[in-house]
Every structure is written in structure tokens, then in C-alpha cells.
Scaffold this motif. Structure first.
Motif, PDB file in Angstrom:
ATOM      1  N   GLY A  54     122.131 -29.886  12.743  1.00  0.00           N
ATOM      2  CA  GLY A  54     123.624 -30.645  12.384  1.00  0.00           C
ATOM      3  C   GLY A  54     124.048 -31.368  13.522  1.00  0.00           C
ATOM      4  O   GLY A  54     124.482 -32.636  13.528  1.00  0.00           O
TER       5      GLY A  54
ATOM      6  N   TRP B 103     121.680 -34.225  14.755  1.00  0.00           N
ATOM      7  CA  TRP B 103     121.994 -35.506  13.963  1.00  0.00           C
ATOM      8  C   TRP B 103     123.324 -36.257  14.312  1.00  0.00           C
ATOM      9  O   TRP B 103     123.370 -37.336  14.405  1.00  0.00           O
ATOM     10  N   ALA B 104     124.405 -35.298  14.703  1.00  0.00           N
ATOM     11  CA  ALA B 104     125.501 -35.933  14.912  1.00  0.00           C
ATOM     12  C   ALA B 104     125.467 -36.511  16.277  1.00  0.00           C
ATOM     13  O   ALA B 104     125.822 -37.698  16.683  1.00  0.00           O
TER      14      ALA B 104
ATOM     15  N   SER C 196     131.000 -33.627  11.567  1.00  0.00           N
ATOM     16  CA  SER C 196     129.745 -32.952  11.473  1.00  0.00           C
ATOM     17  C   SER C 196     129.336 -32.170  12.543  1.00  0.00           C
ATOM     18  O   SER C 196     129.083 -30.818  12.458  1.00  0.00           O
TER      19      SER C 196
ATOM     20  N   ALA D  75     130.603 -38.146  11.895  1.00  0.00           N
ATOM     21  CA  ALA D  75     129.538 -37.654  12.880  1.00  0.00           C
ATOM     22  C   ALA D  75     130.547 -36.678  13.598  1.00  0.00           C
ATOM     23  O   ALA D  75     130.146 -35.431  13.833  1.00  0.00           O
TER      24      ALA D  75
ATOM     25  N   ASN E  31     126.017 -36.008   7.490  1.00  0.00           N
ATOM     26  CA  ASN E  31     125.313 -36.663   8.393  1.00  0.00           C
ATOM     27  C   ASN E  31     124.429 -37.815   7.696  1.00  0.00           C
ATOM     28  O   ASN E  31     124.114 -39.034   8.272  1.00  0.00           O
TER      29      ASN E  31
ATOM     30  N   TRP F 284     124.811 -41.663   8.815  1.00  0.00           N
ATOM     31  CA  TRP F 284     123.647 -42.434   8.972  1.00  0.00           C
ATOM     32  C   TRP F 284     123.545 -43.721   8.233  1.00  0.00           C
ATOM     33  O   TRP F 284     122.976 -44.759   8.668  1.00  0.00           O
TER      34      TRP F 284
END
Length: 713
Positions: A54, A57-58, A42, A39, A21, A25
Motif C-alpha cells: 500500500g 502504491w501511494a 492510503s 494516496a 489506491n 490511480w
């Protein structure tokens, strides 16, 4: 055993997901395709072990990547998922991040009410966690929304509010966005010179840290400003530079915007067929990505081009489609623009076809006036003068076509007046706390000359106000500071005159001392006033020479030896092993040291110390052939143990007539001119002076002057 070995395996997997991640990013602005691939991996791994941070964030990364490709619907879905997951996890900071991205998506789709609600929500959450950066980003988002719906004054007010914080945060991309949006507001308010200055500054920031989308968008903004200034070749140059970046990056929303801008410029120079080709290409892009605002804008431009070609029925169809979209989106600015275009269409039908029957001419006239009036009302609400004068020009032509010359003349005069304001008037009220900058548009008519005379008059008035304030200060000193010593001298003289036969010798000595001290105070005040005047008039003649700095210091200390003993103040001096030689005018240096050392004694309580340190420092002269040569700087520090200065005091410490919170501790006198003289004298000797102090902890005045390298001599 198995359970113990499983725990490290999970930790390893969590770390691997976090790393995926993190990399995604970092990449999402530069390579959205690669970022989204990371992503996806992830997300799959996070889901398999039920690692919700996780997954959150993905979702955030996938939403940001979708937005950069202008895939707004999936972007909104991903970002909503991210927002909800971060909220459930109690991670408010990244919940706000998701909301900010979602707000941008809504704004890009023209869903301005939803965008505004999201940015307001983000700001409230950012306040709750005391994140200044996120608060500013939320405010910047809000300013863009207000700008998009034509609320320029509100947008500019927000930008003015956040700019000092943006500067303090030193975030290049954030600063660029705020500069860009401020420039757009200046454009709508008619100050093209200031707008261009800000656009170019924003572009320099974007070159360093921005995504391709933002860089291309900023190039388009500069092109749009050149278009507004009727410099169409320059406009096309910037639009084409923007097109190159957007095509290479595959930024669909940017491609659509650039195609639309190119089409508008081609139409303006009479290349209507090529313009329609570009518009239709842009329309296809906007339909593909579902940008309602983009569709509406291009439909409007196609309608305007068809008006130019005389295809009024075709134009009306496109205008109505665009108006339907913009009324649903709630964009006041775009609705006003469409009213204006519809007015132009009916005006063109009226003016270009004078031989049509009377009924058609009457209908075209009434519809033209109605649409222009509706547009004018909205632009007046938005305070957009650059559009108002265009409408008055169109109305003047419409009324003239119907032989209503009085009304035509009224609108023509309004057109000339507002246009002069747009190009020539300062926007003091509009810009509030912004620094006032005068419009530098080229002089085209008598109004420009009139404005320049007004500017000169305003500057002269400002200078007169400054001089008047100084005169009042001088009169105040004469009335207040000179009054007491004159009164003292008068009383002592009267007493000696009336009681001369009975006055004892010791009384005569005391009264003579009082007269001497009072005269000395008057002499000091007048001398200071004359010194300030001499320096400011450039009449001060300096003769720099090598001087032993500590020897001059000691001669000043000697003058105040008795005063220091009276207050039990110990003066300690220290210097480097080698003499510190300064290149300065002796009288000016003496006056500088006299002011600072006397102040140190004056403001120190009894039984304290004053420390005077004298050193020399070698520094590089600069670049070029002399970059390895050493320049000597003589440095003097004078430290007291007095009350020190507040931040408010320090801000005005070296101003003329400064009245500070600190007061002399032994009844000594102060004119408020001494330190202003010190600063001016040090500066004319090519030096620097400043003060370091905390309230309640004394003050240290530091003077640096050009030194002399004895070895070089």
C-alpha cells in the motif's frame, strides 16, 4: 478469539487501502489533486499497519501526480521510494512502472543521461518478465531522450522498430506518443507534410485517452510545425488552444512551454515587447518548478529577441546563461541552437553596422563564422538538414559583408541545395523500413519540378521492374512448363513416323493418349496466361444471370469424376433445402469452381475425401433507408484432406506464378496461375474468396458471391 477476530479486521483494512489506491490511480491523469489526497490517506493507513504494498502504491501515485503538476523534485523522491519498495517486494512489473515515470521526470528536467539510463534499466527488467507492453513503453521513452539530445536517426530507428508492436497492442495513448515523437523527427528531417499527417493522427488519439498535459503538448507540437512552415497565424491559433487547456488544468510545465512558444511566434512577426513579456512569464514558471532545460530554452529566446532589438550585450548575457545550462545538461541539439544564435548575433552586429571600425568588423566576422561552423558541425552529426541550410544562408551573408564573394556564393549554393533536399527529396536511407512518402511541400523553385520528374521516373522504373519480372516468369513457364509436353509430343510423333510400319494398335492408342494429354497441358498453360491478361486489361465481358450454384458444382465434379476414381477420392456434397441461387457469369463461375475443385482433387492423397458445402446467408445491405432490407450471399466451401498450407504459403496463395510448398499427389501439373485467376474472377463478380488452412490438416477454400432472393423476385 481476539486473534481470530483481528485477522478479518486486517483483511478488511487491506482491501480498503487497495481500493483507495485503485481509485487514486484511475484519477491521477484527470484530477491529480483528488488522486494525491486519496494516496495520502492510503499511505497513512498503510503505514499504521505496516502494509508495504500500500505504501509503495501511494508513493507511485504521489510521484505521478507531482510530475503532472511539474513539481519535479518531490516527484523524483516519491518515485525513487516507490521503485525501492516494489523491488524489495519482488513486484518487478510495478518497479518498472516507477522507473518509467522517473525517466520521464528526468527527461522533463533535461537530465537526459539519467533518463536514458532509467529507460534502459526498465527495458532490461521488462525483458526479464517478458512484458511486451513495458518493453515498448521503455523503448518509446528512449526514443524521446534521443530526440531531445538531437539524435534524430537513432530516435526514428527505435520508433520504426516498435510501431508494429504498438499497433498490435492497441494502446491508444502509447500509439499517440509514438506517432507524436515520429512526427517530431520528421519535422527535424525536413518532411513537413508527413510530420503534419502524424501529428494530426496523434492528436486524434490523445483526444480519446490522454491527460491534459499530453493533449496540450500535442497542440503545441502542431503549432510548432506551423511555425516551422512560416504559417504564424495558424501557429498562434494552436498555441492559444494549448494555453487554454494548460491554464485550466494548472499544468505548470505546459504553461511554461506554451508561453515560450507564443513569445517565439510574436518575436517572429516583429512584436518584440510582447514577446519579452511572454518569455519572462515562462522564465518565472520554469524557475518555480526547477526546470533547467526550460530556463535554458527561454534564456536563449530572450537573447535572440534582444539581438533583433540591437541589444547585443543583453543578448550575450542571456545566451551565455543558456549555454551554461545546456552544456551541463548534455543536450547536443540545444547547444547547437545556441551556437547558431550566437553566430546570428555577431553576424547582425557585422551587417547592421558597416561603419564600425575595421577591428570590430573583423572580430564580429571571425566570431560569427566560428559559432556558425560549430553549430553546423553539430547539426551535421544530428543529420538535421532543416537547420543546416539556415546556417549556410547566414554564412553566405557574412562572407558577402566582408566582400569574400567566392566563399559567399559557395555557401549560398549549399543553402539552395540542402533546402531543396529538405522540401523535395525522399528520405529513403533515413527512414529505413518506413513506407516511403514523398514530400508534398509546395513547389517554389526549379528543384521542385526536378524532383517531380524524378518521382515520375522512379514510379515508371518500378512499374517496368514489375513488368520485367512478369515477363521473366512467363518466359520461365515457356522454358520449363511448356518444354516437357512439347518434348513428349515430339518424341511420340518421331516414334510414330520412324516406326510406323511396326507400331501396334495398342501402342498407337497409348501414344495418341500421351499426345492428347500433353497438348491439353499446353493448352491449359496458354489459356491461363491469356485469361490473366484479359482480366488485367479489362477485356473480360461478363453477363451475370441467376444460376443454381449446386448445379454448376455438379457439372464441374462430373468433369473430374474419372480422376477422382483413379485416386480413390470420395467427393461429398451438401446444400440447403432451398436451391442456392447466385448472380454470376456462367463461364466465369465455372472457371472458378473448376480451378478450386480440381486443386482439391489434385492435392489430395489417395483414399481421402473432398467436401463441398453450398449455403445462402442473409445480411443487412447497409445504413440509410435500406438498412432493414436483406442481401443474400451465396457461400461455397470446398474442403480437402490434403497437406494444407503453411503461413508462408497462405501469404502468397492468390499471387500470380505462386510456387507453394504443397505438391500434387498424382503427378499432376500446376502453372501457379489458377488461384490468381480465381481471385480476379471472383472480385470482378463482386465476391470474395479466401482460404482457411493449417499445415498438415487440409485446406478449405471459401467463395462468397452475390445471391438472389427468390422471394424478392
Amino acid at each position: 478469539m481476539a486473534r481470530n477476530s483481528a485477522q478479518p479486521d486486517r483483511v478488511t483494512e487491506l482491501n480498503a487501502i487497495d481500493e483507495l489506491n485503485s481509485r487514486a490511480w484511475q484519477l491521477h491523469l484527470e484530477d491529480s489533486q483528488q488522486a494525491e489526497s486519496l494516496a495520502d490517506e492510503s499511505f497513512a493507513r498503510s503505514k499504521s499497519i505496516k502494509y508495504r504494498p500500500g505504501q509503495a502504491w501511494a508513493f507511485l501515485i504521489k510521484g505521478a501526480c507531482s510530475q503532472s503538476r511539474s513539481d519535479f523534485e518531490p516527484a523524483a523522491n516519491f518515485l525513487r521510494e516507490a521503485q525501492h519498495l516494489f523491488r524489495e517486494l519482488g513486484d518487478t512489473e510495478h518497479e518498472i512502472e516507477a522507473i518509467l515515470y522517473l525517466g520521464r521526470v528526468r527527461g522533463l528536467r533535461g537530465e537526459f543521461d539519467k533518463a536514458r539510463a532509467l529507460f534502459e534499466n526498465a527495458y532490461e527488467l521488462a525483458e526479464g518478465i517478458e512484458s511486451e507492453l513495458l518493453q515498448v513503453r521503455s523503448k518509446v521513452g528512449l526514443s524521446v531522450v534521443y530526440q531531445s539530445i538531437g539524435e534524430f536517426a537513432t530516435s526514428l530507428e527505435i520508433q520504426v522498430e516498435v510501431q508494429p508492436i504498438v499497433d498490435r497492442l492497441q494502446d491508444s495513448t502509447l500509439s499517440a506518443r509514438n506517432l507524436m515523437n515520429t512526427a517530431i523527427n520528421y519535422t527535424h528531417l525536413g518532411d513537413y507534410s508527413k510530420a503534419m499527417e502524424l501529428h494530426q493522427a496523434a492528436y486524434r488519439h490523445f483526444e480519446v485517452s490522454a491527460s491534459n498535459y499530453e493533449l496540450a503538448y500535442q497542440l503545441s507540437n502542431i503549432g510548432a510545425l506551423y511555425y516551422q512552415m512560416e504559417e504564424y497565424e495558424e501557429a498562434l491559433t494552436y498555441f492559444n488552444r494549448s494555453a487554454k487547456i494548460t491554464r485550466e488544468a494548472g499544468e505548470k510545465i505546459s504553461i511554461g512551454m506554451v508561453l515560450q512558444n507564443v513569445g517565439t511566434t510574436l518575436a517572429k512577426v516583429g512584436k518584440h515587447d510582447k514577446a519579452l513579456e511572454r518569455y519572462n512569464e515562462a522564465l518565472a514558471v520554469y524557475r518555480e518548478i526547477g526546470s533547467h532545460d526550460g530556463i535554458a530554452r527561454v534564456e536563449r529566446e530572450i537573447g535572440a529577441t534582444n539581438v533583433g532589438l540591437g541589444n547585443y550585450a543583453e543578448a550575450l548575457s542571456h545566451f551565455n546563461t543558456a549555454l551554461s545550462y545546456q552544456q551541463k545538461l548534455g543536450s547536443k541539439k540545444q547547444v547547437a541552437s545556441l551556437y547558431y544564435e550566437l553566430g546570428r548575433m555577431y553576424a547582425a552586429a557585422l551587417i547592421r553596422h558597416p561603419d564600425s571600425d575595421e577591428e570590430n568588423k573583423r572580430l564580429n566576422f571571425e566570431k560569427a563564422v566560428t559559432f556558425f561552423s560549430d553549430a553546423l558541425e553539430l547539426y551535421e552529426e544530428m543529420q538535421s538538414q532543416s537547420q543546416q541550410f539556415e546556417i549556410h544562408r547566414e554564412l553566405a551573408a557574412v562572407y558577402k559583408a566582408r566582400d569574400q564573394f567566392e566563399e559567399s556564393l559557395r555557401h549560398f549554393e549549399l543553402y539552395e541545395g540542402i533546402k531543396a533536399d529538405v522540401f523535395n527529396r525522399k528520405k529513403v536511407e533515413m527512414f529505413q523500413n518506413l513506407e516511403i512518402l514523398h514530400n508534398t511541400e509546395r513547389a517554389r523553385n526549379e528543384a521542385e519540378i526536378y524532383r517531380l520528374k524524378n518521382v515520375e521516373l522512379a514510379e515508371a522504373n518500378s512499374r517496368l521492374e514489375e513488368l520485367n519480372a512478369e515477363k521473366n516468369e512467363i518466359l520461365g513457364i515457356a522454358a520449363h512448363d511448356l518444354k516437357n509436353p512439347i518434348a513428349m509430343i515430339t518424341m511420340a510423333a518421331n516414334y510414330l513416323y520412324k516406326q510406323s510400319a511396326d507400331v501396334q494398335a495398342d501402342e498407337i492408342a497409348d501414344l495418341s493418349s500421351d499426345i492428347k494429354d500433353s497438348a491439353g497441358r499446353m493448352f491449359s498453360i496458354i489459356t491461363n496466361l491469356l485469361d490473366v491478361n484479359r482480366i488485367e486489361q479489362g477485356d473480360l465481358q461478363l453477363q451475370p444471370e441467376p444460376l443454381n450454384l449446386m448445379m454448376v458444382v455438379k457439372s464441374v465434379i462430373h468433369q473430374y469424376h474419372e480422376r477422382a476414381i483413379e485416386k480413390s477420392i470420395n467427393i461429398e456434397t451438401s446444400t440447403s433445402a432451398e436451391p442456392v441461387i447466385v448472380n454470376a457469369d456462367h463461364n466465369a463461375l465455372y472457371q472458378v469452381l473448376d480451378n478450386i475443385i480440381s486443386n482439391a482433387i489434385k492435392y489430395s492423397p489417395k483414399d481421402k475425401s473432398v467436401y463441398i458445402r453450398c449455403t445462402s446467408v442473409e445480411t443487412n445491405k447497409g445504413s440509410g433507408e435500406a438498412e432493414h432490407e436483406q442481401a443474400v450471399v451465396a457461400r461455397l466451401e470446398i474442403q480437402d484432406e490434403g497437406p494444407g498450407f503453411t503461413e508462408k504459403d497462405k501469404a502468397k496463395l492468390f499471387n500470380k506464378f505462386a510456387r507453394l510448398s504443397a505438391r500434387p499427389t498424382g503427378g499432376e501439373h500446376s502453372t501457379g496461375l489458377g488461384l490468381s485467376i480465381v481471385k480476379k474472377l471472383v472480385e470482378v463478380m463482386n465476391g470474395n474468396v479466401w482460404c482457411e488452412s493449417e499445415s498438415g490438416h487440409g485446406a478449405t477454400f471459401i467463395v462468397e458471391l452475390p445471391g438472389v432472393n427468390e422471394e424478392a423476385d
